[in-house]
Design an enzyme around this catalytic site. Sequence first.
Site, short mmCIF file in Angstrom:
data_model
loop_
_atom_site.label_atom_id
_atom_site.label_comp_id
_atom_site.label_asym_id
_atom_site.label_seq_id
_atom_site.Cartn_x
_atom_site.Cartn_y
_atom_site.Cartn_z
N TYR A 141 0.83 -1.21 0.00
CA TYR A 141 0.00 0.00 0.00
C TYR A 141 0.86 1.26 0.00
CZ TYR A 141 -3.92 -3.04 1.25
OH TYR A 141 -4.88 -4.03 1.26
N LYS A 211 5.02 -14.34 4.46
CA LYS A 211 5.23 -15.31 3.37
C LYS A 211 6.73 -15.29 3.08
CE LYS A 211 3.82 -18.09 0.07
NZ LYS A 211 3.27 -19.43 0.32
N ASP A 244 -0.81 -18.07 3.52
CA ASP A 244 -1.73 -19.01 2.86
C ASP A 244 -2.16 -20.11 3.83
OD1 ASP A 244 0.96 -19.63 2.78
OD2 ASP A 244 0.84 -20.81 0.94
N ASP A 268 -4.89 -7.22 5.97
CA ASP A 268 -6.19 -6.86 5.41
C ASP A 268 -6.98 -8.13 5.07
OD1 ASP A 268 -8.13 -5.18 4.47
OD2 ASP A 268 -7.09 -4.62 2.62
N ASP A 272 -10.30 -9.75 7.20
CA ASP A 272 -11.62 -9.94 6.57
C ASP A 272 -12.11 -11.37 6.78
OD1 ASP A 272 -11.88 -7.37 5.68
OD2 ASP A 272 -12.25 -7.90 3.59
#
Length: 372
Positions: A141, A211, A244, A268, A272
Amino acid sequence: MAKYRIAWLPGDGIGVEVLEAAKVVLDRLALDADYLPGDIGWEFWCTEGDAFPERTVDLLKRVDAAVFGAITSKPAKDAEAALVPELKGRGLLYRSPIVRMRQLFDLYVCLRPIKAYPGNPLNYRDGLDLVVFRENTEDLYAGVEFSPVPRELADTLGKLAKGFGPFAKLSPDEYAISCKINTKRGSERIVRAAFEFARRHGRRKVTVVHKANVVRATDGLFLETAKQVAKLYPDIAVDDANVDAMTMWLLKNPFNYDVLVAPNLYGDIVSDLCAQMVGGLGFGCSGNIGDKLAVFEPTHGSAPKHAGLYKANPIATILAVKMMLDWLGETGKAQALEQAVAAVIKDGSVRTYDMGGSSTTLEMAGAIAARL
Ligand SMILES: NC(=O)c1ccc[n+]([C@@H]2O[C@H](COP(=O)([O-])OP(=O)(O)OC[C@H]3O[C@@H](n4cnc5c(N)ncnc54)[C@H](O)[C@@H]3O)[C@@H](O)[C@H]2O)c1
């Protein structure tokens, strides 16, 4: 003069309705505050070429906290098309106001509590009580993006990065680059915030989400920094997981987790997913917290298809207000508000459409206010 100055930023669509609902409960709580309305959102992009006008930036410099509803964002071409004729063709670029706000005011912590309130028919598992700390100012971002890719940049990458080989032959408009930028300082302060929270609230474990096995440079830095910070908190357990795998484990064994900390994009996504486990967007609340200012919001957007219908669930926003009360040090009012929300959910006679009922946004707010 009131004790607190609070910027009031409804924005677009259902943002306006859920903030109206939030005001109902704040009035009932009689918080000693002035609420200062601020312009933000799509209308201001279309008419002024800026969805987050300078006067709203100035307003945020003069308040203790802010409550934000939601804004409508659209891709670059649609945004250009929506400008009034006199602003078209001037090269104005739409950038999400909330992303800009987080960066301008260095609101580096995005705090997202995930709690399953008893009696909520949407709970994935009863008893869930997780907290997500999402880094809020950098990572993918950062806003450093190229499309088309300048030849100069392509030449440099060709020289410096072996992996760039397959892309070097492409013409500038055949690909795009978004830079993932993570700093030691940014990683350290979000991980520290997660551990501090864990210590203060008697939480047992912090899980670092990353990751690093593939995205070695940036996520490697995040993970290594997190490990260093963790050493300062020997009383709190720490583990880590690839993002993941994390989404899979969260669904399989959600009770194995407690506090999660992640770089911006993974935070983010994971938050969610977590919000959906406790009722979805009508329940997901968020605090954007810096050292000087904090902005509280529901995590949902402007839901254009529901705008004007007063059917959106205001609980996410009301829980965001609860977070604001905590942040202001009004813990008694915060607790009372959370108990009122929990009581209405448990009672079950007032439910918005997403909970399987037909109550309106303001009926839900009224029911919560009546419990205060
Ligand atoms: N922070 C923000 O302001 C923010 C966040 C996400 C999306 N957006 C913007 O909002 C616009 C719409 O995006 P979207 O449709 O992908 O996401 P959204 O969150 O606005 O809505 C998606 C769907 O979720 C449900 N929903 C959302 N909030 C709800 C609530 N309070 N109660 C009940 N149901 C609710 C509705 O069915 C809605 O259609 C886009 O322009 C997007 O860019 C803004």
